[in-house]
Design an enzyme around this catalytic site. Sequence first.
Site, short mmCIF file in Angstrom:
data_model
loop_
_atom_site.label_atom_id
_atom_site.label_comp_id
_atom_site.label_asym_id
_atom_site.label_seq_id
_atom_site.Cartn_x
_atom_site.Cartn_y
_atom_site.Cartn_z
N GLY A 13 0.81 -1.22 0.00
CA GLY A 13 0.00 0.00 0.00
C GLY A 13 0.85 1.27 0.00
O GLY A 13 2.08 1.21 -0.09
N ASP A 34 -0.01 -8.80 1.74
CA ASP A 34 -0.99 -7.87 1.16
C ASP A 34 -2.07 -8.68 0.46
O ASP A 34 -1.78 -9.73 -0.12
CB ASP A 34 -0.32 -6.91 0.17
CG ASP A 34 -1.02 -5.56 0.12
OD1 ASP A 34 -0.42 -4.56 0.55
OD2 ASP A 34 -2.19 -5.52 -0.33
N ASN A 38 -6.65 -2.78 -2.01
CA ASN A 38 -6.55 -1.36 -2.35
C ASN A 38 -5.10 -0.99 -2.66
O ASN A 38 -4.62 0.07 -2.33
CB ASN A 38 -7.09 -0.51 -1.18
CG ASN A 38 -7.28 0.94 -1.56
OD1 ASN A 38 -7.48 1.27 -2.73
ND2 ASN A 38 -7.17 1.83 -0.59
N LYS A 88 -9.43 2.52 4.60
CA LYS A 88 -9.14 3.87 5.11
C LYS A 88 -10.02 4.98 4.56
O LYS A 88 -9.73 6.16 4.78
CB LYS A 88 -7.69 4.21 4.84
CG LYS A 88 -7.37 4.22 3.35
CD LYS A 88 -6.06 4.93 3.05
CE LYS A 88 -5.89 5.09 1.56
NZ LYS A 88 -4.68 5.74 1.15
N SER A 128 -4.37 7.01 13.73
CA SER A 128 -4.66 8.21 12.94
C SER A 128 -5.05 9.36 13.85
O SER A 128 -5.63 9.16 14.92
CB SER A 128 -5.82 7.90 12.00
OG SER A 128 -6.37 9.08 11.47
N TYR A 153 -14.87 4.32 10.16
CA TYR A 153 -13.41 4.25 9.98
C TYR A 153 -12.69 4.76 11.23
O TYR A 153 -11.82 4.09 11.79
CB TYR A 153 -12.97 5.08 8.76
CG TYR A 153 -11.50 5.41 8.77
CD1 TYR A 153 -10.55 4.45 8.47
CD2 TYR A 153 -11.05 6.68 9.16
CE1 TYR A 153 -9.19 4.73 8.53
CE2 TYR A 153 -9.70 6.97 9.23
CZ TYR A 153 -8.78 6.00 8.90
OH TYR A 153 -7.45 6.28 8.98
N LYS A 157 -10.24 2.79 14.36
CA LYS A 157 -8.90 3.16 14.86
C LYS A 157 -8.94 3.29 16.38
O LYS A 157 -8.01 2.86 17.07
CB LYS A 157 -8.43 4.46 14.20
CG LYS A 157 -8.11 4.32 12.72
CD LYS A 157 -6.93 3.38 12.49
CE LYS A 157 -6.70 3.08 11.02
NZ LYS A 157 -5.73 1.99 10.77
N PHE A 183 -0.74 12.03 10.95
CA PHE A 183 -1.52 13.16 10.45
C PHE A 183 -1.70 12.92 8.94
O PHE A 183 -1.90 11.78 8.55
CB PHE A 183 -0.88 14.48 10.92
CG PHE A 183 -1.21 14.67 12.40
CD1 PHE A 183 -0.64 13.83 13.37
CD2 PHE A 183 -2.15 15.59 12.81
CE1 PHE A 183 -1.01 13.93 14.71
CE2 PHE A 183 -2.52 15.70 14.15
CZ PHE A 183 -1.95 14.86 15.10
N ASN A 184 -1.67 13.92 8.09
CA ASN A 184 -2.03 13.65 6.67
C ASN A 184 -0.81 13.30 5.82
O ASN A 184 -0.02 14.19 5.49
CB ASN A 184 -2.74 14.86 6.08
CG ASN A 184 -4.13 15.05 6.63
OD1 ASN A 184 -4.33 15.05 7.84
ND2 ASN A 184 -5.10 15.19 5.75
N ASN A 204 -8.96 12.20 -1.38
CA ASN A 204 -7.98 12.99 -0.62
C ASN A 204 -7.47 14.17 -1.44
O ASN A 204 -7.48 14.14 -2.66
CB ASN A 204 -6.82 12.10 -0.16
CG ASN A 204 -7.28 11.05 0.84
OD1 ASN A 204 -7.26 9.86 0.54
ND2 ASN A 204 -7.73 11.47 2.00
N GLY A 301 -18.69 16.42 8.12
CA GLY A 301 -17.81 15.60 8.95
C GLY A 301 -16.37 16.09 9.03
O GLY A 301 -15.58 15.54 9.79
C1 UD1 Z 1 -9.21 12.16 6.86
C2 UD1 Z 1 -8.87 11.78 8.28
C3 UD1 Z 1 -7.71 10.85 8.32
C4 UD1 Z 1 -7.92 9.68 7.39
C5 UD1 Z 1 -8.14 10.21 5.99
C6 UD1 Z 1 -8.35 9.04 5.07
C7 UD1 Z 1 -9.35 13.57 9.89
C8 UD1 Z 1 -8.82 14.77 10.62
N1 UD1 Z 1 -8.49 12.96 9.05
O1 UD1 Z 1 -8.21 13.03 6.42
O2 UD1 Z 1 -7.54 10.35 9.62
O3 UD1 Z 1 -6.83 8.82 7.43
O4 UD1 Z 1 -9.28 11.05 6.01
O5 UD1 Z 1 -8.89 9.42 3.87
O6 UD1 Z 1 -10.47 13.17 10.03
N2 UD1 Z 1 -10.17 18.75 0.43
C9 UD1 Z 1 -10.66 19.67 -0.49
N3 UD1 Z 1 -10.99 19.23 -1.74
C10 UD1 Z 1 -10.84 17.92 -2.12
C11 UD1 Z 1 -10.33 16.99 -1.18
C12 UD1 Z 1 -10.02 17.44 0.10
O7 UD1 Z 1 -10.80 20.85 -0.18
O8 UD1 Z 1 -11.16 17.59 -3.26
C13 UD1 Z 1 -9.82 19.21 1.79
C14 UD1 Z 1 -10.60 18.51 2.87
O9 UD1 Z 1 -11.85 19.11 3.08
C15 UD1 Z 1 -9.62 18.66 4.04
C16 UD1 Z 1 -8.25 18.62 3.37
O10 UD1 Z 1 -8.46 18.93 2.00
O11 UD1 Z 1 -9.78 19.91 4.64
C17 UD1 Z 1 -7.60 17.25 3.48
O12 UD1 Z 1 -8.54 16.27 3.07
P1 UD1 Z 1 -8.18 14.73 2.90
O13 UD1 Z 1 -6.97 14.59 2.06
O14 UD1 Z 1 -9.42 14.04 2.44
O15 UD1 Z 1 -7.79 14.25 4.35
P2 UD1 Z 1 -8.60 14.41 5.74
O16 UD1 Z 1 -10.04 14.52 5.51
O17 UD1 Z 1 -7.90 15.47 6.52
#
Ligand code: UD1
Length: 341
Positions: A13, A34, A38, A88, A128, A153, A157, A183-184, A204, A301
Amino acid sequence: MERTKILVTGGAGYIGSHAVVELYEAGFQPVIIDNFSNSRESALRGIEEILGVKVPLHRIDCNDAEALRAVFAEEGSLHGVIHFAASKAVGESMQKPLEYYQNNVGSLLTLLQVMREFGVEALVFSSSCTVYGVPDALPVTEQTPTKKANSPYGATKQMCEDILRDVANAPDNTLRTILLRYFNPIGAHASAKIGELPLGVPQNLIPYVTQTAAGMREQLTINGNTYDTPDGTNIRDYVHVVDLAKAHVVAVQRLLDQKGETVETFNVGTGRGNSVLEVVQAFERATGQQLNYKIGPARPGDVPAIYADVTKSVETLGFRTSASLEEALASSWKWQLALKG
Ligand code: UD1
């Protein structure tokens, strides 16, 4: 000298493949499990090209106790396990809660059972920052209370963390565990031979950004700009996946050295918070690409803002990240271009 064998579940992954590379380069012998639910075979080719050797692979599901036993028996002396294998996607977990509990919680239980049978006593678990929910104060330390998860999800965790703490606190326990709260994760290996491989439309931020810049998506939609943050967009702590992978090597070494408590928790982030708009600007600076984006509605959310206090991981693990946001984004772009070509 023989390398110390570490089993890496989910080793094909996104984070797992980078950890396999860093483990091998640090002198360990990673062994991959694995089920490719995914992940893709191409990650294995990438790992092999980077390392110049094939890493042993077992194509099994961690829910399959018999298959796991066979792997532990065949491999012989496994010194530890890093358990990445899990589902995830936050949104998908609301559609398929049962699958998420089975795949994330069920597989941990099965793995723990088999580890005990074979006397394997070191575990690094992928947790996470989602366990913190919407925090009352920033940055979050490992002492920050966790909040009720707002998705299955996130609940998996939290449950896995609870299970591991209960196991650690049992009187006859011999397992040592490190919980890493990511974190991210963003970015890709400098070689651009491994990276994130989202299936379908990315959920993401960073894969959506790079696919938009590459012309595969029309436009990025920023999910809301009326949050209580300086520019109104969400704040996250974006950590380069290679830095994150290195944190696992440090954690494994600490477990093998038998340092610290039987169960320890560490944040893995940069300690910096960046808004979605800052990420877009940093991407444009780092790559010279203009990004087509618009502001859309808030995503239900979403946590308004979260980033890590990294004092404990710096002081206790001696670990700190090194990549800047721009460097991480440049590596994501290089990976996107390599995928296209
Ligand atoms: C979330 C979870 C994280 C999890 C991950 C898996 C939280 C704080 N984090 O990450 O634990 O492992 O999901 O997918 O709950 N965004 C946009 N436009 C887009 C996509 C994203 O504006 O098209 C923004 C989102 O609203 C967010 C930021 O970018 O503010 C990051 O988003 P993303 O990459 O999806 O990660 P999290 O939601 O932070």
